[in-house]
Design an enzyme around this catalytic site. Structure first.
Site, PDB file in Angstrom:
ATOM      1  N   LEU A  22      29.484  30.990  39.655  1.00  0.00           N
ATOM      2  CA  LEU A  22      29.050  31.274  38.277  1.00  0.00           C
ATOM      3  C   LEU A  22      29.784  30.378  37.275  1.00  0.00           C
ATOM      4  O   LEU A  22      29.501  30.414  36.082  1.00  0.00           O
ATOM      5  CB  LEU A  22      29.349  32.744  37.939  1.00  0.00           C
ATOM      6  CG  LEU A  22      28.722  33.811  38.844  1.00  0.00           C
ATOM      7  CD1 LEU A  22      29.170  35.204  38.403  1.00  0.00           C
ATOM      8  CD2 LEU A  22      27.198  33.716  38.840  1.00  0.00           C
ATOM      9  N   LYS A  72      42.577  25.952  48.127  1.00  0.00           N
ATOM     10  CA  LYS A  72      43.591  26.270  47.112  1.00  0.00           C
ATOM     11  C   LYS A  72      45.003  25.854  47.531  1.00  0.00           C
ATOM     12  O   LYS A  72      45.828  25.542  46.692  1.00  0.00           O
ATOM     13  CB  LYS A  72      43.560  27.762  46.779  1.00  0.00           C
ATOM     14  CG  LYS A  72      42.353  28.151  45.936  1.00  0.00           C
ATOM     15  CD  LYS A  72      42.432  29.580  45.462  1.00  0.00           C
ATOM     16  CE  LYS A  72      41.230  29.913  44.605  1.00  0.00           C
ATOM     17  NZ  LYS A  72      41.266  31.241  44.028  1.00  0.00           N
ATOM     18  N   ASN A  93      44.411  26.627  41.601  1.00  0.00           N
ATOM     19  CA  ASN A  93      42.968  26.821  41.378  1.00  0.00           C
ATOM     20  C   ASN A  93      42.459  25.934  40.243  1.00  0.00           C
ATOM     21  O   ASN A  93      41.264  25.956  39.940  1.00  0.00           O
ATOM     22  CB  ASN A  93      42.636  28.294  41.099  1.00  0.00           C
ATOM     23  CG  ASN A  93      42.919  28.686  39.667  1.00  0.00           C
ATOM     24  OD1 ASN A  93      43.854  28.176  39.041  1.00  0.00           O
ATOM     25  ND2 ASN A  93      42.120  29.585  39.124  1.00  0.00           N
ATOM     26  N   ASP A 108      44.587  32.082  38.260  1.00  0.00           N
ATOM     27  CA  ASP A 108      44.023  33.333  38.795  1.00  0.00           C
ATOM     28  C   ASP A 108      44.850  34.550  38.357  1.00  0.00           C
ATOM     29  O   ASP A 108      44.305  35.569  37.931  1.00  0.00           O
ATOM     30  CB  ASP A 108      43.981  33.306  40.332  1.00  0.00           C
ATOM     31  CG  ASP A 108      42.782  32.538  40.864  1.00  0.00           C
ATOM     32  OD1 ASP A 108      41.762  32.448  40.155  1.00  0.00           O
ATOM     33  OD2 ASP A 108      42.862  32.033  42.003  1.00  0.00           O
ATOM     34  N   GLY A 133      45.252  43.934  50.830  1.00  0.00           N
ATOM     35  CA  GLY A 133      45.082  42.499  51.041  1.00  0.00           C
ATOM     36  C   GLY A 133      46.356  41.762  50.666  1.00  0.00           C
ATOM     37  O   GLY A 133      47.044  42.157  49.711  1.00  0.00           O
ATOM     38  N   GLY A 135      46.279  38.093  51.004  1.00  0.00           N
ATOM     39  CA  GLY A 135      45.841  36.696  51.069  1.00  0.00           C
ATOM     40  C   GLY A 135      46.103  35.990  49.737  1.00  0.00           C
ATOM     41  O   GLY A 135      46.938  36.427  48.935  1.00  0.00           O
ATOM     42  N   LEU A 226      38.642  42.991  43.022  1.00  0.00           N
ATOM     43  CA  LEU A 226      38.532  41.573  42.644  1.00  0.00           C
ATOM     44  C   LEU A 226      37.128  41.024  42.891  1.00  0.00           C
ATOM     45  O   LEU A 226      36.732  40.016  42.333  1.00  0.00           O
ATOM     46  CB  LEU A 226      39.541  40.709  43.412  1.00  0.00           C
ATOM     47  CG  LEU A 226      41.031  41.003  43.232  1.00  0.00           C
ATOM     48  CD1 LEU A 226      41.854  39.841  43.781  1.00  0.00           C
ATOM     49  CD2 LEU A 226      41.409  41.263  41.795  1.00  0.00           C
TER      50      LEU A 226
HETATM   51  P1  NAP Z   1      41.871  35.835  51.806  1.00  0.00           P
HETATM   52  O1  NAP Z   1      42.890  34.770  51.514  1.00  0.00           O
HETATM   53  O2  NAP Z   1      40.999  35.721  52.999  1.00  0.00           O
HETATM   54  O3  NAP Z   1      42.681  37.218  51.875  1.00  0.00           O
HETATM   55  C1  NAP Z   1      42.107  38.448  52.210  1.00  0.00           C
HETATM   56  C2  NAP Z   1      43.104  39.217  53.048  1.00  0.00           C
HETATM   57  O4  NAP Z   1      42.605  40.533  53.287  1.00  0.00           O
HETATM   58  C3  NAP Z   1      43.346  38.582  54.434  1.00  0.00           C
HETATM   59  O5  NAP Z   1      44.722  38.577  54.703  1.00  0.00           O
HETATM   60  C4  NAP Z   1      42.578  39.511  55.351  1.00  0.00           C
HETATM   61  O6  NAP Z   1      43.094  39.522  56.660  1.00  0.00           O
HETATM   62  C5  NAP Z   1      42.796  40.830  54.654  1.00  0.00           C
HETATM   63  N1  NAP Z   1      41.855  41.881  55.072  1.00  0.00           N
HETATM   64  C6  NAP Z   1      40.576  41.752  55.496  1.00  0.00           C
HETATM   65  N2  NAP Z   1      40.066  42.952  55.749  1.00  0.00           N
HETATM   66  C7  NAP Z   1      41.017  43.869  55.479  1.00  0.00           C
HETATM   67  C8  NAP Z   1      41.072  45.287  55.539  1.00  0.00           C
HETATM   68  N3  NAP Z   1      40.025  46.016  55.932  1.00  0.00           N
HETATM   69  N4  NAP Z   1      42.205  45.903  55.189  1.00  0.00           N
HETATM   70  C9  NAP Z   1      43.278  45.173  54.810  1.00  0.00           C
HETATM   71  N5  NAP Z   1      43.297  43.833  54.722  1.00  0.00           N
HETATM   72  C10 NAP Z   1      42.167  43.187  55.044  1.00  0.00           C
HETATM   73  O7  NAP Z   1      40.890  35.996  50.563  1.00  0.00           O
HETATM   74  P2  NAP Z   1      41.264  35.774  49.027  1.00  0.00           P
HETATM   75  O8  NAP Z   1      41.019  34.363  48.648  1.00  0.00           O
HETATM   76  O9  NAP Z   1      42.591  36.374  48.773  1.00  0.00           O
HETATM   77  O10 NAP Z   1      40.111  36.636  48.312  1.00  0.00           O
HETATM   78  C11 NAP Z   1      40.060  38.056  48.431  1.00  0.00           C
HETATM   79  C12 NAP Z   1      38.931  38.583  47.557  1.00  0.00           C
HETATM   80  O11 NAP Z   1      39.211  38.327  46.185  1.00  0.00           O
HETATM   81  C13 NAP Z   1      37.581  37.904  47.838  1.00  0.00           C
HETATM   82  O12 NAP Z   1      36.570  38.893  47.786  1.00  0.00           O
HETATM   83  C14 NAP Z   1      37.438  36.934  46.681  1.00  0.00           C
HETATM   84  O13 NAP Z   1      36.081  36.685  46.388  1.00  0.00           O
HETATM   85  C15 NAP Z   1      38.104  37.722  45.571  1.00  0.00           C
HETATM   86  N6  NAP Z   1      38.582  36.852  44.495  1.00  0.00           N
HETATM   87  C16 NAP Z   1      38.127  37.104  43.237  1.00  0.00           C
HETATM   88  C17 NAP Z   1      38.576  36.315  42.182  1.00  0.00           C
HETATM   89  C18 NAP Z   1      38.079  36.602  40.782  1.00  0.00           C
HETATM   90  O14 NAP Z   1      38.209  35.742  39.916  1.00  0.00           O
HETATM   91  N7  NAP Z   1      37.538  37.766  40.533  1.00  0.00           N
HETATM   92  C19 NAP Z   1      39.483  35.261  42.400  1.00  0.00           C
HETATM   93  C20 NAP Z   1      39.937  35.041  43.705  1.00  0.00           C
HETATM   94  C21 NAP Z   1      39.466  35.842  44.756  1.00  0.00           C
HETATM   95  P3  NAP Z   1      42.393  38.549  57.745  1.00  0.00           P
HETATM   96  O15 NAP Z   1      42.648  37.158  57.258  1.00  0.00           O
HETATM   97  O16 NAP Z   1      43.108  38.892  59.013  1.00  0.00           O
HETATM   98  O17 NAP Z   1      40.934  38.908  57.747  1.00  0.00           O
END
Ligand code: NAP
Length: 284
Positions: A22, A72, A93, A108, A133, A135, A226
Site C-alpha cells: 500500500l 531488512k 526499513n 517501524d 512473536g 521476529g 500488527l
Molecule cells: P517474522 O520475522 O517472520 O517473525 C514472526 C515470528 O513469529 C517468527 O519468529 C515466527 O516463528 C513466530 N511465530 C509464528 N507463528 C507463531 C505462533 N503461533 N506463536 C508464536 N510465535 C509464532 O515476521 P515479521 O517481519 O516480524 O512480521 C510479523 C508480522 O508483523 C507480519 O504479519 C507482518 O506483516 C507484520 N508487520 C506489520 C508492520 C506494519 O507496519 N503494520 C510492519 C512490519 C511487520 P517461525 O519463524 O519459527 O515461524
C-alpha cells in the site's frame, strides 16, 4: 543520477514479494499534495539482484527506499551508515540515498509508538506488556516500547532461540524493566497485562487460528495486531467481542511511512493525506 534538478526523483520499496504493498498509494499522494516531482515505485528483487540494485541507485535517480521482507537485515552490510535506532533494532526499513552514499534507518518502531501514543492515547510508561512473536517486527516494537519505560515486557515465540536472543538483547540495553521469555502463550499472563501485541503473521490467512486460542483477556486491555490485511483478524474479533480495545497495524504502516517521507524530503509529511490514501487503497 541526472544532474537536471527538475528530473523526477524516484523513491520505492524493495522486497520480495512487494506487489500488494500500500506504500505507493500513501507516498505518491503525499508527493502530489506537496507538489514534489517524485514517484514511489515497487522493486521486486531476487536475492542475487540486491547488491547490484543498491550500487545503481545514483544512476537510476533513486533518492530513498523502503525495505521489506526478506531484506531488512540483508541490506545492512551494503550501507555506509546506520542510525542508532537501526543498530539497536538490528534491521533497516528506510534508506536515504545521497548520491552513492546510503544511510539506513528504522522507522517501524517509531511508527508503532506514534500510532500507540498519539492516536490510541496509550502511554507505555509503567505498563505490563505482552508480545507474541520475536521476529523482525517484534524487535522494532519491543525496542521502542522499552525506551518508554514499561514495568515489564513478556514475549512468547515458538522459536525458542529467537526468543531468548531477543530477551537477552533487551536486558543488555534496557535496565530496570522486567523482561520475561514466556514458555507458552498461557504464561504471558494475559489477564494482568495492559497491552497485547501480535507480532506474528498468524491471522493473515483466513485459515489461521487465533494466536491466543481461548485464553481469557483482561477487561481494560488494548490488543494491537500488527497485521492490517485483513483489517480485523480473528484475534481482534475475539478481543473486541470480549470488551478489549483493539487496533490493527495500518496506523503503524502510516506513521513509519510518515517518518521515512520526512527523512527523505526534509519536509513535514501531509499525514492526513497519507492516512486517507492508505484507507482508500486498503478498501479497494
Ligand atoms: P517474522 O520475522 O517472520 O517473525 C514472526 C515470528 O513469529 C517468527 O519468529 C515466527 O516463528 C513466530 N511465530 C509464528 N507463528 C507463531 C505462533 N503461533 N506463536 C508464536 N510465535 C509464532 O515476521 P515479521 O517481519 O516480524 O512480521 C510479523 C508480522 O508483523 C507480519 O504479519 C507482518 O506483516 C507484520 N508487520 C506489520 C508492520 C506494519 O507496519 N503494520 C510492519 C512490519 C511487520 P517461525 O519463524 O519459527 O515461524
Amino acid at each position: 543520477m541526472t544532474d537536471n534538478p527538475s528530473a523526477k526523483k524516484i523513491y520505492g520499496l524493495i522486497g520480495y514479494p512487494v506487489k500488494h504493498s500500500l506504500s505507493p498509494a500513501m507516498h505518491n499522494a503525499a508527493f502530489q499534495a506537496l507538489n514534489i516531482n517524485a514517484e514511489y515505485k515497487l522493486f521486486e528483487l531476487k536475492p542475487e539482484e540486491l547488491e547490484g540494485f543498491l550500487s545503481g541507485v545514483k544512476k537510476n535517480n533513486i533518492f530513498g527506499l523502503n525495505v521489506t521482507v526478506p531484506y531488512k537485515e540483508k541490506v545492512m552490510p551494503f550501507l555506509d551508515n546506520l542510525s542508532e535506532e537501526a543498530k539497536l533494532i538490528g534491521a533497516v526499513n528506510t534508506i536515504k540515498c545521497s548520491g552513492e552514499k546510503l544511510e539506513g534507518f528504522n522507522t517501524d518502531g517509531a511508527g508503532f509508538l506514534e500510532h500507540l501514543i498519539q492516536d490510541l492515547k496509550f502511554d507505555p510508561a509503567g505498563k505490563d506488556i505482552a508480545i507474541i512473536g520475536a521476529g523482525g517486527a517484534a524487535r522494532a516494537v519491543s525496542v521502542s516500547l522499552s525506551k518508554k519505560g514499561p514495568k515489564g515486557i513478556a514475549i512468547y515465540d515458538i522459536d525458542k532461540s529467537k526468543l531468548s536472543a531477543l530477551i537477552s538483547h533487551l536486558q543488555e540495553n534496557f535496565k530496570g524493566i522486567d523482561f520475561i521469555a514466556a514458555p507458552s502463550v498461557a504464561q504471558l499472563n494475559l489477564k494482568n497485562v495492559d497491552l497485547l501485541v501480535n507480532a506474528t503473521p498468524i491471522g493473515m490467512k483466513e485459515s489461521d487460528p487465533c494466536p491466543i486460542e481461548d485464553i481469557p483477556l483482561s477487561g481494560g486491555l488494548l490488543v494491537y495486531d500488527l497485521i492490517y490485511n485483513p483489517q480485523e483478524t480473528k484475534l481482534l474479533k475475539i478481543a473486541r467481542a470480549g470488551g478489549s480495545c483493539v487496533a490493527n497495524g495500518l496506523g503503524m504502516l502510516l506513521y513509519q511511512g510518515v517518518e521515512s517521507f520526512e527523512f527523505w524530503t526534509g519536509q513535514k509529511a501531509p499525514v492526513e493525506v497519507m492516512r486517507q490514501a492508505l484507507s482508500e487503497a486498503i478498501n479497494k
